[in-house]
Design an enzyme around this catalytic site. Structure first.
Site, PDB file in Angstrom:
ATOM      1  N   HIS A   1      -7.859  -6.420   3.146  1.00 44.74           N
ATOM      2  CA  HIS A   1      -6.890  -5.473   3.701  1.00 44.74           C
ATOM      3  C   HIS A   1      -6.923  -4.100   3.031  1.00 44.74           C
ATOM      4  O   HIS A   1      -6.159  -3.207   3.431  1.00 44.74           O
ATOM      5  CB  HIS A   1      -5.465  -6.065   3.642  1.00 44.74           C
ATOM      6  CG  HIS A   1      -4.997  -6.418   2.274  1.00 44.74           C
ATOM      7  ND1 HIS A   1      -5.171  -7.661   1.724  1.00 44.74           N
ATOM      8  CD2 HIS A   1      -4.340  -5.692   1.337  1.00 44.74           C
ATOM      9  CE1 HIS A   1      -4.647  -7.684   0.518  1.00 44.74           C
ATOM     10  NE2 HIS A   1      -4.135  -6.498   0.258  1.00 44.74           N
TER      11      HIS A   1
ATOM     12  N   ASP B   1      -6.437  -8.013  -5.268  1.00 37.24           N
ATOM     13  CA  ASP B   1      -7.151  -7.293  -4.209  1.00 37.24           C
ATOM     14  C   ASP B   1      -8.655  -7.399  -4.410  1.00 37.24           C
ATOM     15  O   ASP B   1      -9.167  -7.110  -5.501  1.00 37.24           O
ATOM     16  CB  ASP B   1      -6.758  -5.812  -4.219  1.00 37.24           C
ATOM     17  CG  ASP B   1      -5.338  -5.593  -3.740  1.00 37.24           C
ATOM     18  OD1 ASP B   1      -5.034  -5.998  -2.607  1.00 37.24           O
ATOM     19  OD2 ASP B   1      -4.534  -5.027  -4.502  1.00 37.24           O
TER      20      ASP B   1
ATOM     21  N   ASP C   1       0.364  -8.977   1.564  1.00 38.06           N
ATOM     22  CA  ASP C   1       0.163  -7.543   1.373  1.00 38.06           C
ATOM     23  C   ASP C   1      -0.332  -6.780   2.599  1.00 38.06           C
ATOM     24  O   ASP C   1      -0.179  -5.568   2.644  1.00 38.06           O
ATOM     25  CB  ASP C   1      -0.810  -7.304   0.211  1.00 38.06           C
ATOM     26  CG  ASP C   1      -0.763  -5.879  -0.316  1.00 38.06           C
ATOM     27  OD1 ASP C   1       0.278  -5.216  -0.149  1.00 38.06           O
ATOM     28  OD2 ASP C   1      -1.759  -5.423  -0.895  1.00 38.06           O
TER      29      ASP C   1
ATOM     30  N   HIS D   1      -1.563 -11.520  -7.107  1.00 40.48           N
ATOM     31  CA  HIS D   1      -2.184 -10.929  -5.920  1.00 40.48           C
ATOM     32  C   HIS D   1      -3.371 -10.101  -6.380  1.00 40.48           C
ATOM     33  O   HIS D   1      -3.202  -9.068  -7.025  1.00 40.48           O
ATOM     34  CB  HIS D   1      -1.190 -10.059  -5.155  1.00 40.48           C
ATOM     35  CG  HIS D   1      -1.830  -9.323  -4.018  1.00 40.48           C
ATOM     36  ND1 HIS D   1      -2.522  -9.976  -3.022  1.00 40.48           N
ATOM     37  CD2 HIS D   1      -1.903  -8.002  -3.724  1.00 40.48           C
ATOM     38  CE1 HIS D   1      -2.990  -9.088  -2.158  1.00 40.48           C
ATOM     39  NE2 HIS D   1      -2.633  -7.886  -2.563  1.00 40.48           N
TER      40      HIS D   1
END
Length: 973
Positions: free
Chosen positions: A398, A22, A148, A20
């Protein structure tokens, strides 16, 4: 076809290797990609992709999924042709096919609360376009993956379904919701993303991942983990295979106990993992080998490398009957006093800048199509729209528009948007020069929100070009900072336009500091045709001392204690003692509503006896149910003009709040309260500032908010539709995202407020609702960002935010007729471009054009031109949408037909191909998995094309979006 074999009669455990990544959070996008600033967080995405590709080549059983195309695009551009060919084989060629699978496929994994549907669609389309171009059909993602984001929107599920996804998996949901789902074995179900679109068109199979997006406890084998590796040499003292196998089998059975099939999924990875992919794969290889070996001893657990799409395929083959969900997954809490509802408002300036940037991006996209290649290379230089497209796509992340990043990362997002604006401003300048036939010095005033613009403050003569991106003619109040007191304004036909010069408020001067010097504002009403522009000329009149005295005397006569603002449609009354709004009357409908609007602030909790949880970037937790009133009275004065009928200004006694109520002569608005807000913290209290509207409406604990700017959802205080809520935070636990509007109603009247950015909102008491405007906090909420949300502003005194709300009062059955089109007009507002100095013809002999429209006729009021953008060298992307819901309006909630071949006047559409919403698959080729939702019903496969209509005559049903790739031929050279 490339999915691994499973075993019937066994519990098949699908291991999903993933990372994951970001797109900015604790570090900037660049820092994450290159692996710099590791003292903040050890993470380097380029090394992850290098390592994973190497591992996938070594073993045909290994799998990996990748999500964030913003990073993959960067990495791809750095690779040799040989590496690119290897990756293409891993994606779509035997013997490697399917070992690397793109999941989700957007530029980023966007937020679902504070994002507008236009920007969501654009960022997903940008990622899809890259994948389709480089990897073809096997690069097209089939599963949505939002592991997430902090809560999940029903509208987002609808958009994903329309993009052709077969399923959707996420990691975060309310802790009470998850507990109830585990007990009822409803961790997976069908989500009905729309009440307007015919099922199963917007239905999406949705699953909650068991461990968020992390591996099971004690089974993390990344360099960032501390769990012991699998040691399978029996001669070693620390041999642990038997222990790990026994543990794994037990957790597999436990997980299977809350899911419904003999297939379960385990995410094997987490934030920025797999920099050294060998660590993970070597241990997973051993895990698979030793767990599966136990089948000879009677174990029913079968472990395999897999992907979300392969897991979803097995669930579909099970042919079970699934329950249906019709609400959304907001708000999200991970504990009794830990509601993630603060980020609905966090960083309000960035949220507004993102909203304005999308507005300008659509203008840039449209003008790139209308002017063609002349927009990209013209008299003002080379330009592109991609820089702003990419910056906007990154901003949807996000931890970007959500406001949950570190301060230096928020600054970086804004810097990227500014760079995109600069490139698009050149493109817009080139395009307007081409379309108008005039080359001239062009100026963009980026500080109009604080009444600052160097050109208008100094120039005696200049022109104002108003470009309208909407498919309908609009009238707009132009406000320009000036230093003169008298001007003439003429329209494109040379007719004089009424105007008024008004004083700049003292508070605005205080806020702008040294950014401008204007003492006045010139206000006039301008009109621009559909998808086109109008040019207005402004000239300063010669002034003498007598005229100046007369002008000042006239200005003073406008100041008084009048207690009403009124135009043709509305009358707003103010209380004579407090100076605050006391009543709104709709003159056309003969209805009136007592109302009080004021500003309050919640003390931000720093923790208490119930919980140590403090308010922070993510979490909203006030220390009391009752907010503190900022001021009981207001200093008021009235300014009357011919354009803005009256203007009521309220200045709070405390110098950190200012409010202005405007009513235009021509607008069907109950009023436009504009506000300036900051949050001083000299008293050492964090502050969460709200605007609250109180009425006597009987609302029965019910209010309504939009989902990502589209469909409206009913909200009930202290209630959740799918489980019995134990409410622990009566304020924060009732806050919801408000992307564009919030309203309350009884059986007859509806009071609606439109917002100019995403904000948190609620109805804490019957007959009232509130919107959170600003947050400044002194403590971190311990969700990873590790710093307080305390934006310093330009002068380190607290960030000042300027915004506005738009009020409507109407009957319930007619309210949408007003708020739907007005919301689009605010979201897609006209762009003002200024110019001064000598003008030159674009080329000799060309007649200048002062008014232009690219449409042959305006679109109906219920149809919006969502997208007009250049797709590639040969085609353009067009999206049309119906902007009303079923039954929402007697006049406009009906199907409507538009002939695309006859729509445009500037070019002719020569061919059309209808596509999925994300434009990466032909609509007539779309095929999604079918799911059974009742026992007696066979699974229904979504149908995407009826084949009964002409491709040019497009019929749109309520809330439907239709997407086309078109080739065009310009009618004018």
């Amino acid at each position: 076809q490339s999915c691994p074999a499973t075993k019937a009669g066994k519990l098949n455990v699908h291991l999903v290797p993933h990372t994951h990544d970001d797109v900015g959070w604790l570090k900037t996008v660049d820092q994450y990609f290159y692996g710099s600033r590791n003292e903040i967080q050890h993470a380097g995405v380029q090394y992850i992709l290098d390592s994973v590709v190497s591992q996938l080549q070594s073993d045909p059983t290994k799998r990996f999924i990748y999500v964030e195309i913003a990073f993959f695009y960067r990495w791809w551009r750095m690779q040799t042709d040989q590496i690119k060919q290897t990756v293409k084989q891993l994606v779509n060629e035997a013997p490697f096919k399917g070992r690397l699978e793109f999941i989700n496929g957007g530029w980023c994994m966007n937020d679902e609360a504070s994002t507008h549907y236009n920007s969501i669609i654009d960022q997903m389309t940008l990622g899809f376009q890259f994948l389709q171009y480089n990897f073809g059909d096997c690069g097209r993602p089939r599963v949505a993956w939002h592991i997430d984001p902090f809560g999940h929107s029903r509208e987002h599920a609808s958009l994903f379904a329309q993009m052709g996804f077969d399923g959707f998996f996420f990691g975060r949901l309310d802790y009470q919701d998850k507990r109830a789902r585990e007990m009822q074995k409803e961790m997976e179900q069908l989500w009905r993303g729309s009440v307007n679109l015919e099922p199963p068109f917007a239905d999406l199979f949705t699953g909650v991942l068991p461990n968020g997006y992390n591996p099971p406890s004690s089974l993390c084998w990344d360099g960032s983990c501390s769990d012991p590796p699998i040691m399978d040499d029996k001669d070693l003292e620390d041999y642990n295979v038997d222990q790990i196998v026994k543990y794994f089998i037990s957790i597999a059975h436990a997980q299977a106990g809350v899911y419904r099939t003999n297939h379960i999924i385990m995410t094997m990875g987490s934030d920025f993992q797999y920099e050294n992919a060998n660590l993970w794969y070597k241990n997973m290889d051993k895990l698979i080998k030793h767990v599966n070996a136990q089948q000879s001893n009677g174990s029913n657990v079968n472990v395999l490398y897999s992907t979300p799409s392969c897991y979803l395929s097995e669930l579909n083959k099970a042919n079970l009957t699934w329950s249906v969900k019709t609400d959304d997954f907001f708000p999200y809490a991970d504990g009794p006093h830990q509601f993630w509802t603060g980020y609905f408002t966090s960083r309000p300036a960035l949220k507004r800048y993102e909203r304005m940037s999308n507005n300008f991006l659509q203008v840039c996209n449209q003008l790139e199509v209308l002017a063609g290649s002349k927009s990209r290379e013209g008299p003002f230089g080379k330009a592109d729209s991609f820089t702003l497209k990419e910056a906007m796509a990154v901003a949807q992340h996000h931890d970007a528009v959500s406001g949950t990043e570190k301060q230096h990362v928020a600054d970086d997002y804004a810097k990227r948007l500014a760079a995109g604006w600069s490139r698009c401003q050149v493109l817009v300048s080139n395009a307007l020069a081409s379309l108008s036939g005039i080359k001239q010095n062009v100026h963009f005033c980026n500080y109009l929100n604080v009444s600052a613009c160097r050109l208008t403050e100094a120039a005696s003569n200049f022109t104002v070009v108003l470009y309208n991106p909407l498919p309908r003619r609009v009238t707009w109040n132009v406000r320009l900072p000036m230093n003169g007191t008298s001007y003439t304004v003429t329209d494109p036909k040379g007719k004089t336009v009424p105007n008024k010069v008004m004083q700049v408020s003292a508070f605005t001067k205080q806020v702008r500091q040294d950014k401008g010097s204007a003492v006045n504002e010139l206000v006039f009403q301008a009109a621009a045709p559909a998808l086109g522009f109008s040019t207005y000329s402004v000239s300063r009149l010669t002034e003498d001392s007598l005229w100046r005295r007369l002008a000042q005397r006239a200005q003073k006569t406008q100041l008084g204690d009048s207690l009403q603002l009124q135009n043709e449609y509305y009358k707003v009354t103010f209380d004579s003692d407090t100076g605050l709004v006391s009543q709104i009357e709709n003159l056309h409908k003969g209805i009136n509503l007592p109302i009080t609007q004021n500003f309050y602030w919640y003390n931000a909790s720093i923790g208490d006896a119930k919980s140590s949880q403090a308010s922070g970037a993510y979490i909203f937790r006030p220390d009391s149910f009752n907010p503190l009133l900022i001021s009981k009275t207001a200093k008021t004065y009235v300014v009357k003009t011919r354009i803005i009928k009256k203007k009521k200004k309220k200045k709070k006694k405390k110098k950190w709040q200012d409010n202005v109520v405007n009513i235009s002569n021509s607008d069907r608005l109950a009023g436009t309260p504009s506000y300036l807000s900051t949050a001083p913290c000299r008293d050492r209290w964090g502050k969460e500032i709200i605007s609250r509207f109180k009425t006597p409406l009987q609302t029965n604990a019910t209010f309504y908010t939009d989902a990502n700017g589209r469909e409206i959802l009913q909200r009930r205080r202290d209630y959740r539709a799918t489980w019995k809520l134990e409410q622990t935070e009566p304020v924060a636990g009732n806050y919801y995202p408000v992307n564009s509007r919030i309203y309350i109603k009884d059986g007859k009247q509806q009071l609606t407020v439109l917002t100019d950015r995403s904000q948190g909102g609620s109805s804490i008491m019957d007959g009232s609702f509130e919107l959170m405007l600003h947050r400044r906090l002194l403590y971190d909420d311990h969700r990873g960002v590790d710093e307080p949300l305390s934006e310093p502003g330009d002068y380190n005194v607290g960030l000042v935010v300027r915004g506005k709300h738009i009020l409507f009062l109407d009957t319930v059955d007619a309210s949408a007729d007003l708020h739907r089109p007005q919301a689009q007009q605010e979201f897609m507002s006209p762009q003002i471009v200024l110019s001064t100095g000598q003008q030159y013809p674009y080329w000799m002999g060309l007649k200048s054009v002062k008014e232009f429209s690219a449409l042959a006729e305006e679109l109906p009021r219920n149809v919006h031109l969502l997208t007009l953008a250049q797709w590639d060298a040969k085609s353009v992307l067009i999206r049309l949408e119906h902007q009303f819901e079923k039954g929402e309006s007697t006049n406009y909630s009906q199907p409507v037909t538009v002939d695309l071949m006859k729509l445009f006047s500037h070019f002719m559409v020569t061919s059309l191909v209808e596509m999925s919403l994300g434009a990466n698959e032909k609509k007539d080729a779309m095929k999604r998995m079918a799911w059974r939702v009742t026992e007696d019903q066979e699974p229904v496969e979504p149908r995407f094309s009826s084949g009964r209509e002409s491709i040019s005559a497009i019929t749109l049903k309520p809330m439907e979006i239709r997407t086309f790739l078109a080739t065009i031929q310009y009618l004018y050279s």
